[in-house]
Design a protein around this motif. Sequence first.
Motif, PDB file in Angstrom:
ATOM      1  N   ASP A 192       9.454  15.654  20.738  1.00 49.31           N
ATOM      2  CA  ASP A 192       9.611  16.265  22.053  1.00 49.31           C
ATOM      3  C   ASP A 192      11.074  16.498  22.390  1.00 49.31           C
ATOM      4  OD1 ASP A 192       7.125  16.855  23.283  1.00 49.31           O
ATOM      5  OD2 ASP A 192       6.724  14.721  23.544  1.00 49.31           O
ATOM      6  N   GLY A 193      11.294  17.481  23.241  1.00 51.93           N
ATOM      7  CA  GLY A 193      12.633  17.775  23.725  1.00 51.93           C
ATOM      8  C   GLY A 193      12.570  18.939  24.688  1.00 51.93           C
ATOM      9  N   SER A 228      15.256  10.954  31.422  1.00 52.75           N
ATOM     10  CA  SER A 228      14.837  12.125  30.648  1.00 52.75           C
ATOM     11  C   SER A 228      16.072  12.771  30.033  1.00 52.75           C
ATOM     12  CB  SER A 228      14.107  13.138  31.546  1.00 52.75           C
ATOM     13  OG  SER A 228      13.680  14.245  30.785  1.00 52.75           O
ATOM     14  N   ARG A 229      16.318  12.408  28.767  1.00 53.72           N
ATOM     15  CA  ARG A 229      17.527  12.882  28.091  1.00 53.72           C
ATOM     16  C   ARG A 229      17.173  13.361  26.694  1.00 53.72           C
ATOM     17  NH1 ARG A 229      20.405   7.303  29.922  1.00 53.72           N
ATOM     18  NH2 ARG A 229      18.791   6.570  28.507  1.00 53.72           N
ATOM     19  N   LEU A 230      17.819  14.421  26.251  1.00 54.90           N
ATOM     20  CA  LEU A 230      17.598  14.936  24.905  1.00 54.90           C
ATOM     21  C   LEU A 230      18.178  13.960  23.889  1.00 54.90           C
ATOM     22  CD1 LEU A 230      16.569  17.298  23.130  1.00 54.90           C
ATOM     23  CD2 LEU A 230      18.862  18.298  23.324  1.00 54.90           C
ATOM     24  N   ASP A 231      17.378  13.611  22.895  1.00 53.55           N
ATOM     25  CA  ASP A 231      17.774  12.654  21.867  1.00 53.55           C
ATOM     26  C   ASP A 231      18.812  13.280  20.928  1.00 53.55           C
ATOM     27  OD1 ASP A 231      17.210  11.615  18.918  1.00 53.55           O
ATOM     28  OD2 ASP A 231      16.661  10.032  20.317  1.00 53.55           O
ATOM     29  N   PRO A 232      19.880  12.544  20.535  1.00 53.84           N
ATOM     30  CA  PRO A 232      20.895  13.110  19.643  1.00 53.84           C
ATOM     31  C   PRO A 232      20.349  13.580  18.296  1.00 53.84           C
ATOM     32  CG  PRO A 232      21.709  11.105  20.664  1.00 53.84           C
ATOM     33  CD  PRO A 232      20.260  11.204  21.021  1.00 53.84           C
ATOM     34  N   ILE A 233      19.361  12.867  17.751  1.00 52.32           N
ATOM     35  CA  ILE A 233      18.788  13.306  16.475  1.00 52.32           C
ATOM     36  C   ILE A 233      18.074  14.634  16.654  1.00 52.32           C
ATOM     37  CG2 ILE A 233      17.046  12.774  14.724  1.00 52.32           C
ATOM     38  CD1 ILE A 233      17.801   9.838  14.979  1.00 52.32           C
ATOM     39  N   GLN A 234      17.320  14.785  17.753  1.00 50.89           N
ATOM     40  CA  GLN A 234      16.658  16.060  18.016  1.00 50.89           C
ATOM     41  C   GLN A 234      17.686  17.156  18.290  1.00 50.89           C
ATOM     42  OE1 GLN A 234      13.718  16.253  17.222  1.00 50.89           O
ATOM     43  NE2 GLN A 234      12.901  14.198  17.428  1.00 50.89           N
ATOM     44  N   ALA A 235      18.759  16.828  18.964  1.00 53.12           N
ATOM     45  CA  ALA A 235      19.809  17.807  19.220  1.00 53.12           C
ATOM     46  C   ALA A 235      20.424  18.303  17.911  1.00 53.12           C
ATOM     47  CB  ALA A 235      20.888  17.203  20.124  1.00 53.12           C
TER      48      ALA A 235
END
Length: 372
Positions: A192-193, A228-235
């Motif tokens: 998710d993201g 609710s924050r975008l994960d660095p790995i997903q980024a």
Amino acid sequence: MIPFLDLKAAYQALAKELDEAVLRASRSGWYIGGPEVEAFETAFAQYTHAQHCVGVGTGLDALILALRALDIGAGDEVIVPSHTFIATWLAVSAVGATPVPVEPKLGSYLITAQDIAPHISPRTKAMMPVHLYGMPADMPAICALAKQHGLYVVEDAAQSHGATIDGQRIGSHGDVVAWSFYPGKNLGALGDGGAVTTQNPTLAKRIRQLGNYGSAIKYYNEELGVNSRLDPIQAAVLAVKLKYLDAWNARRQAIAARYQSAFADLPMVLPSTPKGANPVWHLYVIATPQREALQQHLTQSGVQTLIHYPVPPHLQQAYQSLGMTQGQYPVAEQYAQQVLTLPIGPQLSDEAVDHTIDAVRAFYSSSSSLKQ
């Protein structure tokens, strides 16, 4: 079986780069925020021609945080499409506002300014057009209507990464634009993201604060926020995929063009492209009263299809409290009974496209389908 969408093939196409990005993010020691998130936010803002991008946990969070940042809540109305994924409505309900459904014209999946205008009331605070199936809504006209009435525009762009209207990319027209990076999207993460884009620095700052426990400075909380924050790995993953998004969209457009040509003489409703729109074909959706028979035939022919969406939001059990009834939104109900989505992922081979076309045409040329 031709899969509806082959996410494993999408990973394998970029496996080396994706693995390197994941490993780099893992080794960095930054597991919340940090350089990977900042780099992607900058790149995606530039891609969408927006001044600001804020990464969040999901596409639904993006919509909710956008509405909260605009102080939309109890007593307010937000105009939404009657035919859409339920997340559009859920975001409005989550902030305590009331979703006001608007029907698209039959034959279109998008609501227009003309559709919206009669539904504006003294309680209307915002309109939430959805760029459904990768087809961009007419944002210049919608934004002009909103300005005329002093309303906010919150765009649901979960399915339209890279789409343009009148040559301008979706992502910078409305007050806030909400994005999903769910794995199946045109730009999808490995989980998710989501993100919001905006031209307004004050809104961007507040959305970031709301998504970080209502805190701009650690342990100092200015308002009731959420996590609710975008994960660095997903980024890191998204930054790799963003480089290939235009090429993948071009592949989707090529497949859609083949479908449009191959099915032009068949007795089913094909998706129409609004004037000035350059869609990115997140989904290729046809409509036919013979949907069940066609879907069964395609399954037997080795073609996987999906239905978007089998129950319209106003008839979902979750919205029984609104008192909406069968027949109240006939266009949404007809689409729920007739739409069928064909495979169109960028990894779909020419042979798979040929087979899908042949299978659809074979259904309509058979005597059994003509008798139904």
